[in-house]
Design a protein around this motif. Structure first.
Motif, PDB file in Angstrom:
ATOM      1  N   LEU A   1      48.548  58.937  72.585  1.00  0.00           N
ATOM      2  CA  LEU A   1      48.964  58.093  73.705  1.00  0.00           C
ATOM      3  C   LEU A   1      47.924  56.997  73.967  1.00  0.00           C
ATOM      4  O   LEU A   1      48.275  55.839  74.189  1.00  0.00           O
ATOM      5  N   ASP A   2      46.660  57.382  73.928  1.00  0.00           N
ATOM      6  CA  ASP A   2      45.598  56.393  74.120  1.00  0.00           C
ATOM      7  C   ASP A   2      45.696  55.277  73.085  1.00  0.00           C
ATOM      8  O   ASP A   2      45.601  54.088  73.406  1.00  0.00           O
ATOM      9  N   ARG A   3      45.877  55.676  71.849  1.00  0.00           N
ATOM     10  CA  ARG A   3      45.939  54.684  70.764  1.00  0.00           C
ATOM     11  C   ARG A   3      47.175  53.800  70.923  1.00  0.00           C
ATOM     12  O   ARG A   3      47.113  52.592  70.690  1.00  0.00           O
ATOM     13  N   LEU A   4      48.278  54.419  71.322  1.00  0.00           N
ATOM     14  CA  LEU A   4      49.504  53.653  71.505  1.00  0.00           C
ATOM     15  C   LEU A   4      49.333  52.615  72.618  1.00  0.00           C
ATOM     16  O   LEU A   4      49.740  51.452  72.466  1.00  0.00           O
ATOM     17  N   ILE A   5      48.733  53.028  73.722  1.00  0.00           N
ATOM     18  CA  ILE A   5      48.532  52.093  74.827  1.00  0.00           C
ATOM     19  C   ILE A   5      47.602  50.954  74.399  1.00  0.00           C
ATOM     20  O   ILE A   5      47.842  49.775  74.719  1.00  0.00           O
TER      21      ILE A   5
ATOM     22  N   PHE B   1      59.700  54.052  72.197  1.00  0.00           N
ATOM     23  CA  PHE B   1      58.740  54.282  73.277  1.00  0.00           C
ATOM     24  C   PHE B   1      57.720  53.142  73.325  1.00  0.00           C
ATOM     25  O   PHE B   1      57.395  52.606  74.391  1.00  0.00           O
ATOM     26  N   ALA B   2      57.228  52.757  72.160  1.00  0.00           N
ATOM     27  CA  ALA B   2      56.251  51.666  72.099  1.00  0.00           C
ATOM     28  C   ALA B   2      56.847  50.369  72.637  1.00  0.00           C
ATOM     29  O   ALA B   2      56.198  49.629  73.392  1.00  0.00           O
ATOM     30  N   GLU B   3      58.095  50.106  72.260  1.00  0.00           N
ATOM     31  CA  GLU B   3      58.713  48.855  72.726  1.00  0.00           C
ATOM     32  C   GLU B   3      58.943  48.882  74.234  1.00  0.00           C
ATOM     33  O   GLU B   3      58.782  47.868  74.909  1.00  0.00           O
ATOM     34  N   GLU B   4      59.298  50.048  74.754  1.00  0.00           N
ATOM     35  CA  GLU B   4      59.508  50.143  76.198  1.00  0.00           C
ATOM     36  C   GLU B   4      58.205  49.912  76.959  1.00  0.00           C
ATOM     37  O   GLU B   4      58.193  49.279  78.017  1.00  0.00           O
ATOM     38  N   LEU B   5      57.109  50.414  76.414  1.00  0.00           N
ATOM     39  CA  LEU B   5      55.810  50.162  77.045  1.00  0.00           C
ATOM     40  C   LEU B   5      55.445  48.682  76.943  1.00  0.00           C
ATOM     41  O   LEU B   5      54.876  48.098  77.868  1.00  0.00           O
ATOM     42  N   GLU B   6      55.808  48.099  75.820  1.00  0.00           N
ATOM     43  CA  GLU B   6      55.503  46.678  75.636  1.00  0.00           C
ATOM     44  C   GLU B   6      56.343  45.820  76.588  1.00  0.00           C
ATOM     45  O   GLU B   6      55.868  44.811  77.116  1.00  0.00           O
ATOM     46  N   LEU B   7      57.574  46.238  76.797  1.00  0.00           N
ATOM     47  CA  LEU B   7      58.411  45.530  77.777  1.00  0.00           C
ATOM     48  C   LEU B   7      57.815  45.650  79.177  1.00  0.00           C
ATOM     49  O   LEU B   7      57.825  44.687  79.955  1.00  0.00           O
ATOM     50  N   ALA B   8      57.279  46.825  79.485  1.00  0.00           N
ATOM     51  CA  ALA B   8      56.642  47.005  80.792  1.00  0.00           C
ATOM     52  C   ALA B   8      55.438  46.083  80.933  1.00  0.00           C
ATOM     53  O   ALA B   8      55.221  45.486  82.001  1.00  0.00           O
TER      54      ALA B   8
ATOM     55  N   HIS C   1      43.624  53.877  84.096  1.00  0.00           N
ATOM     56  CA  HIS C   1      44.404  53.000  84.978  1.00  0.00           C
ATOM     57  C   HIS C   1      45.561  52.344  84.213  1.00  0.00           C
ATOM     58  O   HIS C   1      46.703  52.309  84.682  1.00  0.00           O
ATOM     59  N   ILE C   2      45.232  51.810  83.064  1.00  0.00           N
ATOM     60  CA  ILE C   2      46.246  51.069  82.300  1.00  0.00           C
ATOM     61  C   ILE C   2      47.298  52.020  81.738  1.00  0.00           C
ATOM     62  O   ILE C   2      48.502  51.727  81.777  1.00  0.00           O
ATOM     63  N   ARG C   3      46.840  53.162  81.260  1.00  0.00           N
ATOM     64  CA  ARG C   3      47.780  54.126  80.683  1.00  0.00           C
ATOM     65  C   ARG C   3      48.775  54.614  81.733  1.00  0.00           C
ATOM     66  O   ARG C   3      49.995  54.536  81.544  1.00  0.00           O
ATOM     67  N   ARG C   4      48.238  55.068  82.842  1.00  0.00           N
ATOM     68  CA  ARG C   4      49.127  55.570  83.896  1.00  0.00           C
ATOM     69  C   ARG C   4      50.007  54.453  84.460  1.00  0.00           C
ATOM     70  O   ARG C   4      51.194  54.650  84.725  1.00  0.00           O
ATOM     71  N   GLY C   5      49.388  53.296  84.613  1.00  0.00           N
ATOM     72  CA  GLY C   5      50.141  52.178  85.195  1.00  0.00           C
ATOM     73  C   GLY C   5      51.296  51.742  84.318  1.00  0.00           C
ATOM     74  O   GLY C   5      52.424  51.549  84.793  1.00  0.00           O
ATOM     75  N   LEU C   6      51.028  51.598  83.029  1.00  0.00           N
ATOM     76  CA  LEU C   6      52.091  51.125  82.132  1.00  0.00           C
ATOM     77  C   LEU C   6      53.225  52.136  82.035  1.00  0.00           C
ATOM     78  O   LEU C   6      54.406  51.762  81.983  1.00  0.00           O
ATOM     79  N   ILE C   7      52.869  53.399  81.997  1.00  0.00           N
ATOM     80  CA  ILE C   7      53.920  54.419  81.912  1.00  0.00           C
ATOM     81  C   ILE C   7      54.776  54.406  83.182  1.00  0.00           C
ATOM     82  O   ILE C   7      56.006  54.527  83.128  1.00  0.00           O
ATOM     83  N   ALA C   8      54.129  54.214  84.313  1.00  0.00           N
ATOM     84  CA  ALA C   8      54.894  54.122  85.565  1.00  0.00           C
ATOM     85  C   ALA C   8      55.774  52.886  85.578  1.00  0.00           C
ATOM     86  O   ALA C   8      56.943  52.935  85.989  1.00  0.00           O
ATOM     87  N   LEU C   9      55.241  51.777  85.106  1.00  0.00           N
ATOM     88  CA  LEU C   9      56.020  50.534  85.085  1.00  0.00           C
ATOM     89  C   LEU C   9      57.197  50.646  84.120  1.00  0.00           C
ATOM     90  O   LEU C   9      58.265  50.072  84.358  1.00  0.00           O
TER      91      LEU C   9
END
Lengths: 272, 231
Positions: A8-12, A46-53, B207-215
């Protein structure tokens, strides 16, 4: 959910710091498991949805964005490019018939490219087609109308133009065009005429940049689609890593979204 | 008006980001932006979407010009602010629209608005260009940023999904909000954000991890996800 999940860290990191880099360095099984937990259908989704966010957050936090007008000259250039990129979709039967004429990329993976190394594979490819086959080069290929962007790049110092070698695969034997690349700019374009269309939901073309000075493995040059074999297409090169000294450019056909390590075959090669 | 395009970049790691105190003030001001948007409701349909991308994907030439009319200003604005000069911004815009033409068929209206999808492609390309060119964005002075902060009308005009995300950002701690802003808008690396905000890298990542997942959830994806509250 484990908050210290390294995937998850790497993906973010990938999504926020290098969104154009693809899902490199991520274990596919871990990513899919992560996506499942998150209610996404796949790791790439999942990656694209995070990127959209991230994109929505950008829009929500950026200074006022919607009150500017694109310069008229730029608009004209974009429209001209669109004429090269946007084509009516080919029919399903058309695509299907073309696919049957192409080498079966995914099922036929035998690892020979990985086993020999990319530089060697590219060299072998060149050796195999050392005798030109003029009869397979389409004489009726329309005179290309290259974009202003590509033209401007070709005028810059240090830009190289490398033609595609004739392919050993019949479906690609008639493909013409070249690769334009400027190392200082780290930019370039593929020009392809007569390239068989692909069905993006089945597979996509992927460019590889062979750069022995950098690594034995080639640099991912990005995935792309060709919607119509009748049109000449211009594809910007999307090198995921800085290129030091390109020895060759090669195109493979891969699963949608591309792959991290290709097993070939090399459909087209342009050697410098 | 300040011309951001001419002073947005530096060639060295030396940056000029604002410190956290100013960040809080900006964020506080932005709270009122989406809060006034009556459409900022999760689940509301995205306004303004007209199937343009689907028409482009189908090869409809008329849709290309309409798409340019619809998103040209937005893409140009983004490129200007994240490019060192006008010429570079023009190159970026052309690359972005090539991506839009190529990937129009991947737009999924159930996940985001067309505007957000276009912004995603633009952000991807602009950050990629920043990274390749080894440039680091620097931000305008705090006052200039305030001057350019989006109005309520402008925020609402970017679509309901953006408004929802803006509203979600309001609910976050100012420190988290700023970390996300620096990452999402300015394309800063996590380590650069940690340095700028004088926070441990792990805190910024969290912060960024939790924030992005929430968004992501506020955007409409992952409705069944269990991340919120557990991370």
């Amino acid at each position: 959910m484990n908050t210290d999940n390294p995937t998850l860290d790497r993906l973010i990191e990938q999504v926020t710091e290098d969104p154009g880099g693809g899902l490199t360095g991520l274990d596919a099984a871990s990513l899919d498991a992560l996506a499942k937990d998150a209610g996404a259908t796949s790791g790439s989704t999942f990656a694209e949805e995070l990127e959209l966010a991230a994109a929505a957050a950008m829009l929500a936090t950026a200074p006022a964005l919607s009150n500017e007008t694109m310069p008229a000259g730029l608009r004209d250039k974009v429209l001209a490019q669109a004429a090269e990129c946007v084509r009516p979709s080919a029919s399903v039967t058309d695509l299907a018939s073309r696919r049957t004429a192409e080498p079966a990329a995914a099922p036929a993976r035998n690892g020979w490219v990985g086993g020999l190394g990319w530089a060697a594979a590219a060299a072998m490819f060149i050796a195999l087609i050392v005798q030109p086959r003029p009869e397979t080069v389409s004489p009726a290929a329309p005179v290309p109308v290259a974009s202003d962007v590509r033209d401007a790049l070709t005028q810059q110092p240090g830009t190289i133009t490398v033609p595609w070698a004739a392919s050993e695969f019949d479906a690609y034997a008639g493909v013409t065009g070249d690769v334009v690349w400027n190392n200082d700019e780290q930019r370039g374009y593929l020009r392809l005429a007569g390239m068989p269309a692909n069905d993006p939901s089945v597979r996509q073309y992927q460019l590889w940049i062979v750069d022995p000075d950098r690594d034995a493995e080639p640099v991912d040059g990005g995935v792309f689609d060709v919607l119509s074999a009748d049109a000449e297409v211009l594809i910007p090169i999307d090198a995921k890593l800085p290129v030091l000294s390109p020895a060759a450019f090669a195109i493979t056909a891969e699963q949608p979204g591309g792959v991290v390590v290709s097993e070939g075959p090399l459909l087209l090669v342009a050697a410098t | 008006m300040v011309n951001l395009a001419l002073s947005t970049f530096a060639n060295s790691p030396e940056t000029h980001y604002r410190r956290s105190a100013a960040v809080v003030q900006i964020s506080d001001r932005k709270q009122s932006t989406a809060a006034r948007n009556p459409n900022a409701k999760k689940g509301a349909s995205v306004s303004g979407d007209s199937g343009l991308l689907q028409r482009v994907a189908a090869g409809e030439q008329a849709a290309v010009a309409a798409c340019l009319d619809q998103f040209g200003g937005l893409v140009w604005s983004l490129a200007r602010r994240l490019s060192p000069n006008e010429a570079d911004a023009e190159d970026a815009v052309q690359e972005i629209f090539v991506e839009i033409w190529r990937f129009a068929d991947r737009f999924d209206p159930s996940k985001a608005s067309e505007t957000t999808f276009v912004a995603m492609l633009a952000r991807r390309r602009l950050i990629d260009r920043l990274r390749k060119h080894g440039r680091q964005p620097i931000e305008e002075e705090y006052e200039d940023h305030l001057e350019h902060a989006p109005s309520a009308e402008e925020s609402a005009g970017l679509g309901n999904d953006v408004a929802r995300v803006a509203q979600a950002l309001e609910g976050m701690k100012p420190e988290q909000r700023e970390a996300i802003r620096m990452s999402a808008w300015l394309g800063m690396s996590h380590s650069a954000i940690a340095e700028e905000m004088d926070l441990p890298l792990g805190t910024v990542k969290s912060h960024i991890r939790r924030g992005l997942i929430a968004l992501r959830e506020d955007l409409g994806a992952g409705e069944t996800a269990q991340y919120r509250g557990t991370m």
